[in-house]
Enzyme design. Structure first.
Site, mmCIF file in Angstrom:
data_model
loop_
_atom_site.group_PDB
_atom_site.id
_atom_site.type_symbol
_atom_site.label_atom_id
_atom_site.label_comp_id
_atom_site.label_asym_id
_atom_site.label_seq_id
_atom_site.Cartn_x
_atom_site.Cartn_y
_atom_site.Cartn_z
ATOM 1 N N ASP A 59 0.866 -1.183 0.000
ATOM 2 C CA ASP A 59 0.000 0.000 0.000
ATOM 3 C C ASP A 59 0.901 1.231 0.000
ATOM 4 O OD1 ASP A 59 -1.780 2.081 0.644
ATOM 5 O OD2 ASP A 59 -1.820 1.531 2.778
ATOM 6 N N ILE A 60 0.924 1.944 -1.128
ATOM 7 C CA ILE A 60 1.762 3.145 -1.204
ATOM 8 C C ILE A 60 0.883 4.378 -1.073
ATOM 9 C CG2 ILE A 60 3.558 4.369 -2.465
ATOM 10 C CD1 ILE A 60 4.058 1.923 -4.144
ATOM 11 N N ASN A 90 0.787 8.732 0.234
ATOM 12 C CA ASN A 90 1.581 9.921 -0.074
ATOM 13 C C ASN A 90 2.694 10.162 0.936
ATOM 14 O OD1 ASN A 90 0.499 11.387 -2.539
ATOM 15 N ND2 ASN A 90 -1.371 10.841 -1.432
ATOM 16 N N LEU A 115 5.120 3.846 2.443
ATOM 17 C CA LEU A 115 4.779 2.559 1.821
ATOM 18 C C LEU A 115 4.623 1.547 2.944
ATOM 19 C CD1 LEU A 115 6.559 0.776 -1.149
ATOM 20 C CD2 LEU A 115 6.238 -0.403 1.037
ATOM 21 N N LYS A 116 3.484 0.861 2.977
ATOM 22 C CA LYS A 116 3.262 -0.205 3.949
ATOM 23 C C LYS A 116 3.240 -1.529 3.189
ATOM 24 C CE LYS A 116 0.617 2.864 4.570
ATOM 25 N NZ LYS A 116 0.670 4.279 4.100
ATOM 26 N N ALA A 141 -7.221 4.506 -5.443
ATOM 27 C CA ALA A 141 -7.200 3.042 -5.295
ATOM 28 C C ALA A 141 -7.213 2.648 -3.819
ATOM 29 C CB ALA A 141 -5.968 2.470 -5.990
ATOM 30 N N ASP A 142 -6.541 3.444 -2.977
ATOM 31 C CA ASP A 142 -6.505 3.101 -1.537
ATOM 32 C C ASP A 142 -7.903 3.201 -0.929
ATOM 33 O OD1 ASP A 142 -6.496 5.922 -1.812
ATOM 34 O OD2 ASP A 142 -5.183 6.221 -0.069
HETATM 35 N N1 LIG Z 1 5.784 6.369 12.900
HETATM 36 C C1 LIG Z 1 5.219 7.425 12.314
HETATM 37 N N2 LIG Z 1 5.977 8.366 11.799
HETATM 38 C C2 LIG Z 1 5.434 9.419 11.180
HETATM 39 N N3 LIG Z 1 4.154 9.624 11.033
HETATM 40 C C3 LIG Z 1 3.345 8.730 11.536
HETATM 41 C C4 LIG Z 1 3.816 7.585 12.193
HETATM 42 N N4 LIG Z 1 2.768 6.852 12.555
HETATM 43 C C5 LIG Z 1 1.699 7.510 12.146
HETATM 44 N N5 LIG Z 1 2.021 8.668 11.550
HETATM 45 C C6 LIG Z 1 1.046 9.628 11.033
HETATM 46 O O1 LIG Z 1 0.426 8.974 9.958
HETATM 47 C C7 LIG Z 1 0.435 9.776 8.780
HETATM 48 C C8 LIG Z 1 0.780 8.925 7.624
HETATM 49 O O2 LIG Z 1 -0.088 7.814 7.659
HETATM 50 P P1 LIG Z 1 -0.113 6.805 6.474
HETATM 51 O O3 LIG Z 1 -1.322 5.981 6.668
HETATM 52 O O4 LIG Z 1 1.190 6.112 6.320
HETATM 53 O O5 LIG Z 1 -0.315 7.828 5.273
HETATM 54 P P2 LIG Z 1 -0.325 7.583 3.717
HETATM 55 O O6 LIG Z 1 -1.115 6.320 3.499
HETATM 56 O O7 LIG Z 1 -0.975 8.794 3.187
HETATM 57 O O8 LIG Z 1 1.112 7.441 3.287
HETATM 58 C C9 LIG Z 1 1.445 10.865 8.999
HETATM 59 O O9 LIG Z 1 0.962 12.043 8.416
HETATM 60 C C10 LIG Z 1 1.505 10.954 10.511
HETATM 61 O O10 LIG Z 1 0.586 11.906 10.976
HETATM 62 C C1 LIG Z 2 -7.407 11.210 -1.409
HETATM 63 C C2 LIG Z 2 -5.993 10.662 -1.510
HETATM 64 C C3 LIG Z 2 -5.035 11.801 -1.805
HETATM 65 C C4 LIG Z 2 -5.619 10.028 -0.166
HETATM 66 O O1 LIG Z 2 -4.232 9.787 -0.129
HETATM 67 P P1 LIG Z 2 -3.460 9.293 1.178
HETATM 68 O O2 LIG Z 2 -3.853 10.152 2.331
HETATM 69 O O3 LIG Z 2 -3.893 7.856 1.418
HETATM 70 O O4 LIG Z 2 -2.007 9.364 0.854
HETATM 71 C C5 LIG Z 2 -5.921 9.561 -2.621
HETATM 72 O O5 LIG Z 2 -6.874 8.580 -2.379
HETATM 73 C C6 LIG Z 2 -6.109 10.122 -4.010
HETATM 74 O O6 LIG Z 2 -5.192 10.639 -4.606
HETATM 75 N N1 LIG Z 2 -7.332 9.983 -4.581
HETATM 76 C C7 LIG Z 2 -7.649 10.339 -5.936
HETATM 77 C C8 LIG Z 2 -8.784 11.306 -5.996
HETATM 78 C C9 LIG Z 2 -10.094 10.782 -5.438
HETATM 79 O O7 LIG Z 2 -10.128 9.783 -4.710
HETATM 80 O O8 LIG Z 2 -11.134 11.391 -5.744
HETATM 81 K K LIG Z 3 -3.372 5.479 2.411
#
Ligand SMILES: Nc1ncnc2c1ncn2[C@@H]1O[C@H](COP(=O)(O)OP(=O)(O)O)[C@@H](O)[C@H]1O
Ligand SMILES: CC(C)(COP(=O)(O)O)[C@@H](O)C(=O)NCCC(=O)O
Ligand SMILES: [K+]
Length: 257
Positions: free
Chosen positions: A7-8, A10, A13-14, A105-106
């Site tokens: 799952d990537i 912004n 990456l998980k 997609a997420d």
């Molecule tokens: N270990 C961590 N380090 C940094 N941020 C974290 C951590 N755990 C949770 N967060 C929080 O989670 C957010 C990112 O969550 P995540 O689900 O990985 O985002 P995305 O799916 O958008 O990449 C960050 O903005 C921060 O607020």
């Molecule tokens: C809304 C999001 C930016 C969320 O991103 P995330 O916080 O998971 O990194 C992402 O799902 C996205 O780019 N969506 C496309 C536009 C839409 O869903 O309408």
């Molecule tokens: K996400």
């Protein structure tokens, strides 16, 4: 048949390695990397993994990020990447977006995971699916599995940075969440947290009115834990929602092993 689920977002990456590509699979290993550090995966955490048989992922990051991941999958294991995109219907869910493929997609995968999770625990009911990551998304799904629509709002970090960059006097450390904040740090942290909580509560109201039933609220994302103590409605925090969705989609795509 093992599955590497990715799952990537912004920010990070998980990834998680499962022993089978369907719900109920055992997790063999998992991890998370900030996007700036993903080039190190093939020499770091992934170097020690047994070769996965399949890969299934979702990405909302830039194409360049996805390509750097694909290159490492190929280099390490000669493993082709399969990315899930939002579509009109998949795994029991139908997509009410004006342009289904434009939905993140997420968001789509998390809704699949949430529906799977809800059906495993009781009869179908409407859902509000919340993801608290870089951005926050708040989705409405009816009891038939129809995605009705959802909100996108800034996450904690973006809200703070937007206020910092748009004002002269809001450069302060992170504060506490308070009902009545009495300093700038607490005012900013509380404002952001309650903005998100308010959007969720509002979507619960919309779904309740539209479906005539109480929705189940299910929350996920890296910053979900930040919201948990400050919610005024019942909800369930499920960290693995996107992986649960990928496993369910894997079951449909790869069949039982
Ligand atoms: N270990 C961590 N380090 C940094 N941020 C974290 C951590 N755990 C949770 N967060 C929080 O989670 C957010 C990112 O969550 P995540 O689900 O990985 O985002 P995305 O799916 O958008 O990449 C960050 O903005 C921060 O607020
Ligand atoms: C809304 C999001 C930016 C969320 O991103 P995330 O916080 O998971 O990194 C992402 O799902 C996205 O780019 N969506 C496309 C536009 C839409 O869903 O309408
Ligand atoms: K996400």
């Amino acid at each position: 048949m093992s599955l590497l689920a990715i799952d990537i977002g912004n920010t990070r990456l998980k990834w998680a390695l499962y022993d089978a590509p369907h719900p109920g699979a055992a997790i063999l290993a998992h991890g998370a990397e900030f996007l700036e550090q993903i080039d190190a995966l093939s020499e770091g955490a992934w170097a020690r993994l047994p070769a996965p048989d399949r890969m299934l992922g979702c990405s909302v990051a830039a194409d360049a990020v996805r390509r750097r991941v694909e290159a490492q999958l190929e280099e390490l294991w000669d493993l082709p990447a399969q990315w899930v995109h939002a579509s009109a219907a998949e795994a029991g869910l139908t997509n009410g977006y004006d342009h289904p493929a434009r939905l993140g997609a997420d968001r789509w995968v998390a809704m699949v995971g949430a529906r799977q999770h809800a059906l495993a625990h009781g009869p179908a009911r409407p859902m509000v699916v919340v993801m608290v990551g870089t951005a926050v998304t708040v989705e409405a799904v009816d009891e038939e599995g129809r995605f009705l629509g959802g909100f996108i709002l800034p996450g904690h970090g973006i809200m703070l940075r937007a206020l910092e960059s748009g004002t002269a006097g809001l450069h302060v450390p992170t504060g506490e969440v308070r009902a009545f904040p009495t300093n700038t740090s607490d005012a900013l942290t509380s404002g952001g947290t309650y903005a998100i909580a308010g959007a969720i509560e509002r979507m619960v109201q919309h779904v309740r009115a539209h479906c005539g039933a109480e929705p189940a609220c299910i929350m996920t994302g890296g910053a979900g834990w930040k919201m948990a103590p400050h919610m005024s409605i019942a909800f369930e925090l499920v960290d693995s929602l996107i992986f649960d969705g990928l496993l369910e989609i894997g079951r449909h795509r790869f069949g039982p092993s």
